[in-house]
Enzyme design. Structure first.
Site, PDB file in Angstrom:
ATOM      1  N   HIS A  29       0.825  -1.219   0.000  1.00  0.00           N
ATOM      2  CA  HIS A  29       0.000   0.000   0.000  1.00  0.00           C
ATOM      3  C   HIS A  29       0.858   1.268   0.000  1.00  0.00           C
ATOM      4  O   HIS A  29       0.356   2.340  -0.310  1.00  0.00           O
ATOM      5  CB  HIS A  29      -1.059  -0.017   1.112  1.00  0.00           C
ATOM      6  CG  HIS A  29      -0.564   0.170   2.504  1.00  0.00           C
ATOM      7  ND1 HIS A  29      -0.276  -0.866   3.351  1.00  0.00           N
ATOM      8  CD2 HIS A  29      -0.346   1.288   3.226  1.00  0.00           C
ATOM      9  CE1 HIS A  29       0.111  -0.400   4.523  1.00  0.00           C
ATOM     10  NE2 HIS A  29       0.078   0.905   4.474  1.00  0.00           N
ATOM     11  N   ASP A  58       1.394  -7.750   2.075  1.00  0.00           N
ATOM     12  CA  ASP A  58       1.425  -6.296   1.875  1.00  0.00           C
ATOM     13  C   ASP A  58       2.866  -5.789   1.735  1.00  0.00           C
ATOM     14  O   ASP A  58       3.405  -5.163   2.638  1.00  0.00           O
ATOM     15  CB  ASP A  58       0.714  -5.605   3.054  1.00  0.00           C
ATOM     16  CG  ASP A  58       0.328  -4.173   2.726  1.00  0.00           C
ATOM     17  OD1 ASP A  58       0.889  -3.608   1.759  1.00  0.00           O
ATOM     18  OD2 ASP A  58      -0.518  -3.606   3.433  1.00  0.00           O
ATOM     19  N   SER A 103       4.002   2.293   8.179  1.00  0.00           N
ATOM     20  CA  SER A 103       3.766   1.278   7.155  1.00  0.00           C
ATOM     21  C   SER A 103       5.049   0.969   6.404  1.00  0.00           C
ATOM     22  O   SER A 103       5.718   1.887   5.926  1.00  0.00           O
ATOM     23  CB  SER A 103       2.717   1.763   6.164  1.00  0.00           C
ATOM     24  OG  SER A 103       1.461   1.710   6.757  1.00  0.00           O
TER      25      SER A 103
HETATM   26  N1  ARG Z   1      -4.613   0.231   7.269  1.00  0.00           N
HETATM   27  C1  ARG Z   1      -3.314   0.213   6.651  1.00  0.00           C
HETATM   28  C2  ARG Z   1      -2.490   1.392   7.073  1.00  0.00           C
HETATM   29  O1  ARG Z   1      -3.004   2.459   7.251  1.00  0.00           O
HETATM   30  C3  ARG Z   1      -3.389   0.257   5.177  1.00  0.00           C
HETATM   31  C4  ARG Z   1      -3.798  -0.997   4.596  1.00  0.00           C
HETATM   32  C5  ARG Z   1      -3.972  -0.893   3.115  1.00  0.00           C
HETATM   33  N2  ARG Z   1      -4.906  -1.904   2.703  1.00  0.00           N
HETATM   34  C6  ARG Z   1      -6.159  -1.642   2.349  1.00  0.00           C
HETATM   35  N3  ARG Z   1      -6.960  -2.637   2.132  1.00  0.00           N
HETATM   36  N4  ARG Z   1      -6.602  -0.423   2.206  1.00  0.00           N
HETATM   37  O2  ARG Z   1      -1.287   1.308   7.177  1.00  0.00           O
END
Ligand code: ARG
Length: 763
Positions: free
Chosen positions: A87, A223, A653
Site C-alpha cells: 500500500h 502487503d 507502514s
Molecule cells: N490500514 C493500513 C495502514 O493504514 C493500510 C492498509 C492498506 N490496505 C487496504 N486494504 N486499504 O497502514
C-alpha cells in the site's frame, strides 16, 4: 524542566526495575541508550544501543528510510534494494499500469536493473543525525515571555537551526517540537530522488482482503513491494532520476532471518510514525468524537460511493482511481473504527478522570497553581470556541478539497500572483512549474466523475455548515441555480478550463489574469478559500494561540506529576523505535486471537466471486501443492502474518520488524480493529501491530513471482526450521528448549556451535 525530567528518568532506570513500558512508546533513537536499552535487553535484545543508533558508525538507523514522506522502507541488500508495503508502493505501481499492461493486477518483478521503473517525485530520506536543540530554541525564554513573542522567537530559531544544518542544500533538515512545545529536536537527512520500482505481488496478494480486512486481525495479506534507491557514481543522492545513476550502496542493510517467530519473542519496529495525539485533552477528544469524525465519515462515504459507481463501470477508470480510492477508504474506515472504539472504551471519560486528578495535584501546591493553574480552563474554553468553526474546517478539507477540481484550482495560485505582478519571467516560471503536476493530475482524472462528486460534496457543504460561515458562491447557487448544486456543477464543468487538459493547456499558452479570474472552477475555489481565510481563520487563530500555550503547560504538568513514568513524545513523522514482543490478544469477551496466520487461512478466505478475496490461480496451485520450500514454519505451514505489541501508527507502514539479533523478520503494515483509538489513547491489552511474515514475503517473490534473483541479493542469515530443505535448516535451535538443543548438538556433532558463530559474525 526538561533536564530534570530526563535526569529523573535516568535515575529511576538505575534504581528501579524499569519505568519505561515495553509496549507503549515511540522512542527517539537518540535516547535508546539512556531510556530503553536495559528494558530492551531484558526483553531479548542482543544488540547494544550503538548498534541501533550511532552517528559515526553504521547502525540500524542507516538501514531504515522514510519513503516519500508518508511511509517507511528498509534496505535489504548492499545494492540499495528496499522493502516496503504494497500500500506504500500502490501509487507507483498504479501509475505504471494500463489496462493492457496491468502490473497492479498481475504483479511485476524486474528481471534486470533495466526493467526497474523510475518514479519522478518519489524520494527517500536517510537520517544523518538528530540533535536535541531544546536549549538553543528556548534560550532566554521564560514563563513571563509573552506568547506571541515566544512563538516568533521559537519559529525563527527553528528555521535558522535547520537552514544552518542544510549546508547549502546538501541535506534536508528541520526542527520539530515534541511534548507540545516543551522540547525541540533537529533532524538532518540525505534525500535521494531516484527511487525505482523493482517489484510487487499481484494486488490480489498485496491487498488481499481489501477494505473488508483492512484494520483487522487475523490477516492474510502479502502487503509488500520492492524499490531500489539509485545514486550518482559517487554514491551521492540526486534530486531526480538520472540515466547515469547506479544502485546506492547503503551504510547498512538488514540481514533477513527465516527462523520465524514464537510467542514472547522480542520484536522492534523502526520507522516514521506520522501522528499520534496521546496528549489530546478530553475536550479535544470529544470534538473528534462528535463532530470531526462524523463529518469526515459522511463526506468520505459519499465520495467513495460515487467513485466506486464509476470504477465498476469502466476498467480504465478503475485503474485511474484505484490509488486515490484506497487512500480515502483507508482513513474512512479508520475514523469509523476510532469512533466506535472511543465509545466502547470510554476514552473521553478516562481522559476526564486523568484531568481531574491533575487538577487536584495542581491545586495542592501554590507554585503549581501559579504555573499551571489556568491550563485546563483555557483548553476547555478554546475547544468550545473551535467547535463553532470546526465544521467549516472539516468541510473545506473534505468537501471542497474532496473534489479534484478545487485542489487543482489551488495549484494555480502562484500563477495568479505572477499574473497580478505582471512579471513575464515569473509568469513563465509559474507555467513551467505546473507542467509536471498537471500531467499527473489528468493522467488519472475523469471530469464526469469529479462533477458528480462536486455536486454531492458541495451540496453537503451548503447544507451542513452554518449559514453565516458559508462562501459567497453558495448565494450564486441559490439565486441563479435555484439552490441546485447539480445544476451549478453542470455549469462549472461545462465552462471551466480546469475540467479539461486541452482547455487548460490552451489557457496556459497565453494566460491572463482576467481569463483566470473569470473561470467558474477557479472562481468557486477563490470563494471557498477567501471565505475561509477572511472569516474563519482569524477566529481560529486567536483560539489556537491560547490553546498552544495551555497545551504546553498541560503536558508539562502531566509529566511533572507522573515523573516516575517515562513518556515518549507523540509521533510527528520523525524517526522512532518501538519495541515489544510477539503477543496474542483477547479481542472481546470470549474471543481470543492467535498471534500468527498461515496460508491455510488464505484458502479459507478465498472467494472467486468477491474481488477482495480472489486468490490468483498460480498461488492457489502452489498452496494446494504445499510448495513452501525453505519458507515453511516448523509445522510445515506457510506463515503469512503475525502480531506484536509494538506501538506504531500510519507512516510506520513498511517498517522493518527486527528480532533481538537485528535481523528482519517482518514488515509492519497495519493495526487492529479493537485498538483503533490507539493514536489517541494506548491500551496495552488491545493494541497490536500487524506484520507480514518475511517468509511469506520472500515466498511471494521467489515462488510466486519467480524472482529468486532478488532474494539471492539479500543476506539470509539462516534457512529456517523447516526440515528437509537444505543443510542449514536443521541447525537452527533458537526455538528449542535447552534439552532439545543438547539433543541436536549430540546428533549433529558440534554443528550447532559452528552455526552460532556464523550468526554472530553476521551482526
Ligand atoms: N490500514 C493500513 C495502514 O493504514 C493500510 C492498509 C492498506 N490496505 C487496504 N486494504 N486499504 O497502514
Amino acid at each position: 524542566m526538561r533536564t530534570t525530567h530526563w535526569a529523573k528518568a535516568l535515575l529511576l532506570t538505575l534504581l528501579l526495575p524499569l519505568a519505561a513500558r515495553a509496549d507503549e512508546g515511540m522512542w527517539l533513537p537518540l535516547f535508546v541508550k539512556r531510556l530503553n536499552q536495559a528494558d530492551m535487553q531484558k526483553k531479548g535484545l542482543k544488540l547494544t544501543a550503538e548498534e541501533i543508533y550511532d552517528v559515526n558508525n553504521a547502525s540500524l538507523k542507516d538501514a531504515v528510510v522514510q519513503l516519500g514522506g508518508f511511509c517507511t522502507g528498509e534496505f535489504v541488500s548492499s545494492q540499495g534494494l528496499l522493502l516496503t508495503n504494497h500500500h506504500c508502493g500502490y501509487d507507483a505501481i498504479q501509475s505504471h499500469s494500463t489496462p493492457q499492461n496491468n502490473i497492479l493486477q498481475n504483479g511485476f518483478f524486474a528481471a534486470t536493473r533495466q526493467e526497474e521503473k523510475q518514479n519522478p517525485g518519489l524520494f527517500v530520506d536517510i537520517l544523518v543525525r538528530m540533535e536535541d536543540v531544546t536549549g538553543k530554541v528556548l534560550e532566554g525564554i521564560t514563563s513571563a515571555t509573552p506568547e506571541q513573542e515566544r512563538t516568533a522567537t521559537v519559529q525563527k530559531r527553528q528555521r535558522e537551526l535547520a537552514d544552518n544544518a542544510k549546508e547549502n542544500g546538501k541535506y534536508v533538515a528541520y526542527v520539530r517540537d515534541m511534548f507540545g512545545g516543551n522540547e525541540y529536536y533537529l533532524f538532518i537527512y540525505q534525500r535521494f530522488g531516484d527511487v525505482r520500482l523493482v517489484g510487487a505481488p499481484p494486488e490480489a496478494v498485496g491487498k488481499f482482503g481489501g477494505d473488508t480486512d483492512n484494520w483487522m486481525w487475523p490477516r492474510h495479506t502479502g502487503d509488500f513491494s520492492m524499490f531500489r534507491v539509485y545514486a550518482d557514481k559517487n554514491n551521492q543522492p540526486t534530486a531526480t532520476p538520472q540515466p547515469g545513476n547506479v544502485p546506492y550502496v547503503p551504510k547498512k542493510h538488514l540481514p533477513v532471518s527465516l527462523q520465524g517467530v514464537s510467542e514472547g519473542d522480542f520484536a522492534m519496529v523502526f520507522g516514521f510514525p506520522g501522528r499520534t495525539q496521546r496528549f489530546l485533552p478530553a475536550a479535544g477528544l470529544q470534538l473528534t468524537l462528535d463532530q470531526t469524525n462524523p463529518a469526515r465519515i459522511k463526506l468520505r462515504d459519499t465520495r467513495l460511493k460515487l467513485w466506486k459507481e464509476d470504477m465498476d463501470q469502466d476498467a480504465a477508470l478503475r485503474l485511474k482511481y484505484a490509488s486515490k480510492y484506497a487512500g480515502i477508504a483507508n482513513y474512512w474506515k479508520y475514523y469509523i473504527g476510532q469512533n466506535e472504539g472511543m465509545k466502547r472504551l470510554k476514552t473521553v471519560d478516562a481522559k476526564k478522570a486523568e484531568e481531574n486528578a491533575l487538577l487536584q495535584w495542581i491545586a495542592q501546591d501554590p507554585a503549581r497553581a501559579q504555573q499551571y493553574g489556568d491550563a485546563l480552563n483555557v483548553i476547555n474554553q478554546s475547544y468550545a470556541g473551535i467547535r463553532e468553526f470546526n465544521l467549516s474546517t472539516q468541510y473545506v478539507n473534505e468537501a471542497a478539497f474532496g473534489t479534484e477540481i478545487i485542489p487543482l484550482a489551488a495549484r494555480l495560485m502562484p500563477l495568479a500572483t505572477a499574473l497580478k505582478a505582471g512579471d513575464k519571467a515569473s509568469i513563465e516560471k509559474a507555467v513551467a512549474d505546473l507542467k509536471g503536476p498537471l500531467a499527473e493530475h489528468f493522467k488519472d482524472y475523469s471530469a464526469p466523475t469529479d462533477k458528480k462528486v462536486f455536486a454531492a460534496l458541495m451540496a453537503l457543504y451548503m447544507q451542513d455548515v452554518p449559514q453565516n460561515q458559508q462562501p459567497d458562491v453558495f448565494q450564486t447557487v441559490q439565486k441563479q441555480y435555484g439552490g441546485s448544486m447539480p445544476k451549478y456543477a453542470d455549469y462549472v464543468f461545462s465552462n471551466s478550463f480546469l475540467a479539461s487538459e486541452a482547455k487548460l493547456n490552451a489557457f496556459l499558452a497565453a494566460p491572463t489574469l482576467a481569463k483566470l479570474e473569470a473561470d467558474p472552477g477557479y472562481k468557486t475555489y477563490q470563494s471557498v478559500y477567501q471565505n475561509y481565510v477572511q472569516n474563519i481563520v482569524p477566529k481560529l487563530q486567536g483560539l489556537q494561540a491560547g490553546l498552544g500555550r495551555a497545551n504546553r503547560l498541560y503536558v508539562a504538568a502531566l509529566r511533572e506529576k507522573n515523573s516516575q513514568k517515562v513518556y515518549s513524545p507523540d509521533a510527528n513523522s520523525t524517526i522512532r523505535l518501538s519495541y515489544g514482543t510477539v503477543r496474542p490478544y483477547r479481542g472481546r469477551d470470549a474471543v481470543a486471537y492467535d498471534y500468527k496466520t498461515t496460508a491455510q487461512g488464505i484458502l479459507e478466505k478465498e472467494d472467486p466471486t468477491n474481488p477482495e478475496f480472489v486468490v490468483p490461480q498460480k498461488e492457489l496451485n502452489l498452496l494446494k501443492l504445499k510448495d513452501y520450500g525453505r519458507f515453511a514454519d516448523k509445522q510445515g505451514n506457510l506463515p503469512v502474518a503475525f502480531i506484536t505489541d509494538n506501538d506504531i501508527t500510519g507512516g510506520n507502514s513498511g517498517s522493518p520488524v527486527i528480532n533481538g539479533r537485528g535481523e528482519l523478520i517482518g514488515l509492519a503494515f497495519d493495526g487492529n480493529w479493537e485498538a483503533m483509538t490507539g493514536d489517541l489513547a494506548y491500551d496495552p491489552e488491545l493494541k497490536r501491530c500487524i506484520n507480514a511474515d518475511i517468509r511469506y514475503v520472500l515466498w511471494c517473490v521467489e515462488k510466486l513471482g519467480g524472482a529468486k534473483h532478488l532474494v539471492d541479493e539479500m543476506t539470509i542469515v539462516n534457512n529456517g526450521p523447516n526440515p528437509g530443505v537444505g543443510p542449514a535448516a536443521a541447525a537452527s535451535t533458537a526455538d528449542m528448549s535447552d534439552v532439545e538443543k543438547m539433543k541436536v548438538k549430540t546428533e549433529q556433532g558440534g554443528k550447532v556451535k559452528i552455526k552460532k558463530k556464523k550468526d554472530a559474525a553476521m551482526l
